[in-house]
Design a protein around this motif. Structure first.
Motif, short mmCIF file in Angstrom:
data_model
loop_
_atom_site.label_atom_id
_atom_site.label_comp_id
_atom_site.label_asym_id
_atom_site.label_seq_id
_atom_site.Cartn_x
_atom_site.Cartn_y
_atom_site.Cartn_z
N SER A 28 0.84 -1.21 0.00
CA SER A 28 0.00 0.00 0.00
C SER A 28 0.87 1.26 0.00
O SER A 28 0.58 2.23 -0.70
N TYR A 32 0.94 3.92 -2.90
CA TYR A 32 0.63 5.31 -2.55
C TYR A 32 1.70 6.26 -3.08
O TYR A 32 1.42 7.34 -3.59
N GLU A 34 3.45 5.83 -5.64
CA GLU A 34 3.50 5.72 -7.10
C GLU A 34 4.77 5.05 -7.59
O GLU A 34 5.32 5.40 -8.65
N ARG A 68 7.81 10.31 -0.68
CA ARG A 68 6.48 9.96 -0.19
C ARG A 68 6.52 8.71 0.68
O ARG A 68 5.74 8.58 1.62
N SER A 165 -1.55 16.99 -1.13
CA SER A 165 -1.02 16.05 -0.14
C SER A 165 -0.18 16.77 0.91
O SER A 165 -0.26 16.47 2.10
N ASP A 191 -6.34 9.18 10.45
CA ASP A 191 -6.48 10.03 9.28
C ASP A 191 -6.79 11.45 9.72
O ASP A 191 -6.98 11.73 10.91
N THR A 234 -7.35 12.00 -0.45
CA THR A 234 -7.58 10.57 -0.69
C THR A 234 -7.94 10.29 -2.14
O THR A 234 -7.43 9.36 -2.76
N ALA A 239 -1.40 10.94 -2.83
CA ALA A 239 -1.39 9.78 -1.95
C ALA A 239 -2.02 8.55 -2.59
O ALA A 239 -1.87 7.45 -2.11
N HIS A 240 -2.72 8.72 -3.66
CA HIS A 240 -3.37 7.59 -4.32
C HIS A 240 -3.33 7.79 -5.83
O HIS A 240 -3.29 8.90 -6.32
N SER A 241 -3.37 6.68 -6.55
CA SER A 241 -3.51 6.79 -7.99
C SER A 241 -4.90 7.30 -8.31
O SER A 241 -5.81 7.26 -7.49
#
Length: 304
Positions: A28, A32, A34, A68, A165, A191, A234, A239-241
């Motif tokens: 993860s 996250y 990338e 990251r 981010s 979070d 999010t 932080a995410h694709s």
């Protein structure tokens, strides 16, 4: 050509993630960040090394990926060099080893002319090394915290997702430091929204306690801002694709999020200081009972 991850940094990052993370959490974390490709096979240490080597070969900005990956460790207040655990506690060997790894990362970065900046950025070390965000927060260094938001703003045009981010990470660090300094209970889910809920309750920022509707609406708006920034991070942040939906995050959206986060951070820090002053000078406290507050109460004795 982008600068690759130095071999010494690759080695120490592989060590810390293989010690701290499970296979699932490592996957993860790298996704996250990338890191390119699918998770390599092998032990956690072998997987981390191979994935970072692939990042050097395949990613256009390898240092952005590793920045990251290590952000959660570098910005954890408990990992700060000047962190002093409460006298009645004793840190376990796991925490001590993790802090030692963070110090090694800082040394490796400095030896390679690099430095870590809040938000997961690794840049050339032309400037004097800055304090960690946790140190800035504990020292109430507001000008330096403002500069961290300025740095996030600088990335808005070229990298709006990373700017979002960074803004979210700064807020999260402030809230976690507040919880730690005030010996509050950290929520199970750490979070942005859960940690802010703890902070706002302790600071007395619940709208129900404020009778003036105008001020109540503003305070309520802060909650929406934090929720929105957390959700945007999010769904559209670095932080995410992007996933199937594919957020089309534009610089103006990122600039709005960064500026809004800056406003929240300033208000929370100033309210925190106000509360400390409020507690430090008990003779000046004027008893007001339990009635709801009004604008007339917003004198030097009121935390917010």
């Amino acid at each position: 050509m982008a600068k690759p991850i130095p071999s010494a940094l690759l080695a120490i990052v592989s060590d810390i993630v293989s010690t701290v993370e499970t296979h699932a959490s490592m996957d993860s974390l790298f996704i996250y960040a990338e890191a390119p490709g699918d998770p390599p096979e092998g032990s956690k240490h072998v997987k981390a090394q191979e994935w970072l080597r692939n990042t050097n070969k395949q990613h256009p900005e390898p240092l952005a990926v590793v920045g990251r990956i290590i952000s959660g460790y570098m910005e954890d207040p408990v990992m700060a060099a000047d962190y002093a655990p409460p006298a009645w506690t004793r840190e376990d060997e796991y925490t001590l080893k993790k802090r030692e790894s963070v110090r090694k990362i800082e040394t490796v970065l400095a030896n390679n002319g690099l430095q870590y900046r809040v938000g997961g950025f690794i840049t050339g070390g032309g400037l004097a090394p800055s304090k960690t965000l946790g140190q800035l927060i504990k020292g109430r260094d507001m000008p330096a915290i403002h500069r961290e938001f300025d740095r996030a703003t600088e990335t808005v045009e070229a990298k709006p997702r990373e700017a979002v981010s960074a803004a979210s990470n700064i807020l999260e660090s402030i809230f976690k430091t507040y919880i730690d300094d005030n010996k509050l209970t950290m929520p199970d889910k750490q979070d942005l929204q859960p940690v802010f809920k703890v902070v706002r309750a302790d600071l007395g920022l619940e709208p129900a306690s404020i009778v003036d509707r105008d001020l109540q609406r503003i305070i309520t708006g802060l909650f929406s801002i934090v929720d929105g920034i957390g959700a945007l991070r999010t769904h559209a942040g670095s932080a995410h694709s992007e996933g199937r939906r594919g957020y089309k995050l534009e610089p103006r959206h990122a600039r709005l999020a960064v500026n809004a986060a800056h406003t929240v951070a300033t208000f929370v820090m100033e309210t925190w200081d106000k509360k400390v002053g409020f507690r430090a000078t008990p003779p000046a406290i004027k008893p007001k009972g339990r009635r709801p507050l009004s604008f007339s109460d917003l004198d030097d004795d009121t935390p917010f």
